[in-house]
Write an enzyme that holds these catalytic residues in place. Structure first.
Site, PDB file in Angstrom:
ATOM      1  N   SER A 171      -4.952   2.255   8.947  1.00  0.00           N
ATOM      2  CA  SER A 171      -3.507   2.127   8.770  1.00  0.00           C
ATOM      3  C   SER A 171      -2.936   3.425   8.237  1.00  0.00           C
ATOM      4  CB  SER A 171      -3.171   0.975   7.812  1.00  0.00           C
ATOM      5  OG  SER A 171      -3.536   1.293   6.490  1.00  0.00           O
TER       6      SER A 171
ATOM      7  N   GLU B 266       0.831  -1.205   0.000  1.00  0.00           N
ATOM      8  CA  GLU B 266       0.000   0.000   0.000  1.00  0.00           C
ATOM      9  C   GLU B 266       0.865   1.254   0.000  1.00  0.00           C
ATOM     10  OE1 GLU B 266      -3.825   1.722   2.555  1.00  0.00           O
ATOM     11  OE2 GLU B 266      -2.851  -0.142   3.136  1.00  0.00           O
TER      12      GLU B 266
END
Length: 418
Positions: free
Chosen positions: A206, A165
């Site tokens: 996150s 990511e």
């Protein structure tokens, strides 16, 4: 005599037309590239709090060159993220239908079969996969079943690691800002890259920090060798999976191992939305870390009625701005160790041009990097000067024919008129 000449007119005109045709065939022509058609790609960003669909487009006769791929359209899926359907997996697939139906309209029908479709799930599904792997698998199976019912080229649904990511967000930001080596059509030219930007992403569960490391990281697992457009990069990325509170948060942030931050950074997603709220809705300066800390204190000391009065359009997100702003301030100063100088080089930005900054575009670029370009369409064309000469020739033939017709139509003079 005139009658005899007039009787020869039809074959003479036919001969002239044949001669003109032969001349036309003998005129030199050249190949001209037609305007390129477009290719499309679709990425579903299945985050922890919601899912977004992004449709990208690029000229079909080019590889994914720097600055070529851009955002065509987007769609926010209603409801929560797909991880919220752990007890109702079929609902996860059904939630995507409205946006997928929009994709059917946004992508031309003749391009449906050749349009790659991806779904990437992030922190919400990472957490679900840790706590309940069976439920995670069922959710992915349900969304896969829905996605395969559409005429696009479905390439799979997968859970991204925090490292992926972060890296893909870094790729997106630097791709859109043209910081990579840029190769022209057929690789015939290039220009050197600029210095890359660091990227900071903050989602519902996150956060990631990614940048080119000038020195080796203390944690070797945080370094990612990356090759893009013929250039090798050594990228440092760190991801916190979830938020903490008070002492837990401070211990979490203090445990992060990273090389010193350096250079320019772009902060997007919730970083941007939080700072933008402080600037616009609250009217607070946040140009320095000290100002950011003061802004957090101001927001968190507001009463609920005061917050509602200052940000009437914030809706359901309003209760989150105090804790998220506090987390952002602690994360930047304690976790990522930005000092005042480093913080002054951070830009909070939602888009680059018309394209949202996030991991989705970088993910698609990485997976479609080897798709060959379509050959350019060619057509025959004639030089302008030759075309003008042919135009004058045909005009002269038409004028001659007209003159002959007029002479034929003029009545002959009688002898009595002499």
């Amino acid at each position: 005599m005139a009658g005899k000449l007039l009787s020869l007119l039809p074959p003479a005109l036919l001969a002239a037309a044949g001669l003109a045709g032969l001349l036309l065939l003998c005129v030199p022509t050249r190949d001209v590239r037609e305007p390129p058609t477009l290719k499309y790609g679709i990425v579903l960003d299945a985050g922890s709090s919601h899912t977004s669909m992004f449709i990208y487009k690029w000229p079909a006769d080019k590889e994914n060159d720097t600055g070529i791929v851009g955002q065509h359209s987007s769609c926010d899926v209603r409801g929560g993220g797909i991880s919220s359907y752990a007890d109702n997996p079929s609902g996860a697939g059904q939630s995507l239908v409205e946006c997928l139906d929009q994709a059917l309209r946004d992508v031309p029908r003749e391009r449906h079969a050749g349009t790659p479709l991806y779904l990437g799930a992030t922190a919400g599904m990472r957490l679900l996969n840790l706590t309940n792997p069976g439920a995670s698998a069922n959710v992915l199976a349900a969304v896969t079943q829905t996605l395969t019912q559409y005429p696009f080229d479905f390439r799979g649904a997968r859970i991204l690691s925090g490292q992926d990511e972060g890296v893909f967000g870094w790729v997106t930001a630097n791709y859109l800002l043209e910081n990579f080596i840029k190769y022209g059509w057929a690789g015939r030219w290039f220009r050197p890259r600029k210095g890359t930007l660091g990227a900071m992403d903050l989602g519902g569960a996150s956060t990631q920090l990614t940048f080119e490391a000038a020195s080796p990281a203390e944690d070797p697992a945080s370094e990612v060798p990356l090759r893009l457009y013929g250039q090798q990069y050594r990228v440092y990325t760190h991801s916190f999976l979830c938020y903490g509170r008070d002492q837990v948060l401070q211990r979490l942030l203090a445990s992060a191992l990273q090389p010193p931050v350096a250079g320019d950074f772009i902060a997007f997603s919730a970083f941007f939305y939080t700072v933008d709220f402080l600037r616009t809705a609250m009217g607070l300066p946040v140009a320095t870390l000290q100002q950011l800390e003061a802004a957090v204190v101001t927001v968190c000391n507001q009463t609920w009625s005061e917050l509602q009065a200052r940000a009437p359009g914030a809706g359901a997100r309003l209760p989150n701005y105090c804790p998220v702003a506090m987390f952002v301030q602690q994360l930047l100063s304690r976790g990522y160790r930005f000092d005042e100088h480093a913080f002054s080089r951070v830009t909070f930005q939602k888009k680059a041009g018309d394209t949202a900054v996030g991991w989705a575009l970088g993910y698609m670029l990485n997976l479609t990097n080897m798709i060959p370009a379509d050959p350019p369409g060619l057509r025959k064309a004639t030089d302008f000067s030759s075309w003008v000469a042919l135009l004058l020739l045909f005009a002269a033939l038409l004028l001659a024919a007209l003159v002959l017709l007029l002479r034929r139509a003029r009545p002959a003079k009688s002898p009595s008129a002499i």
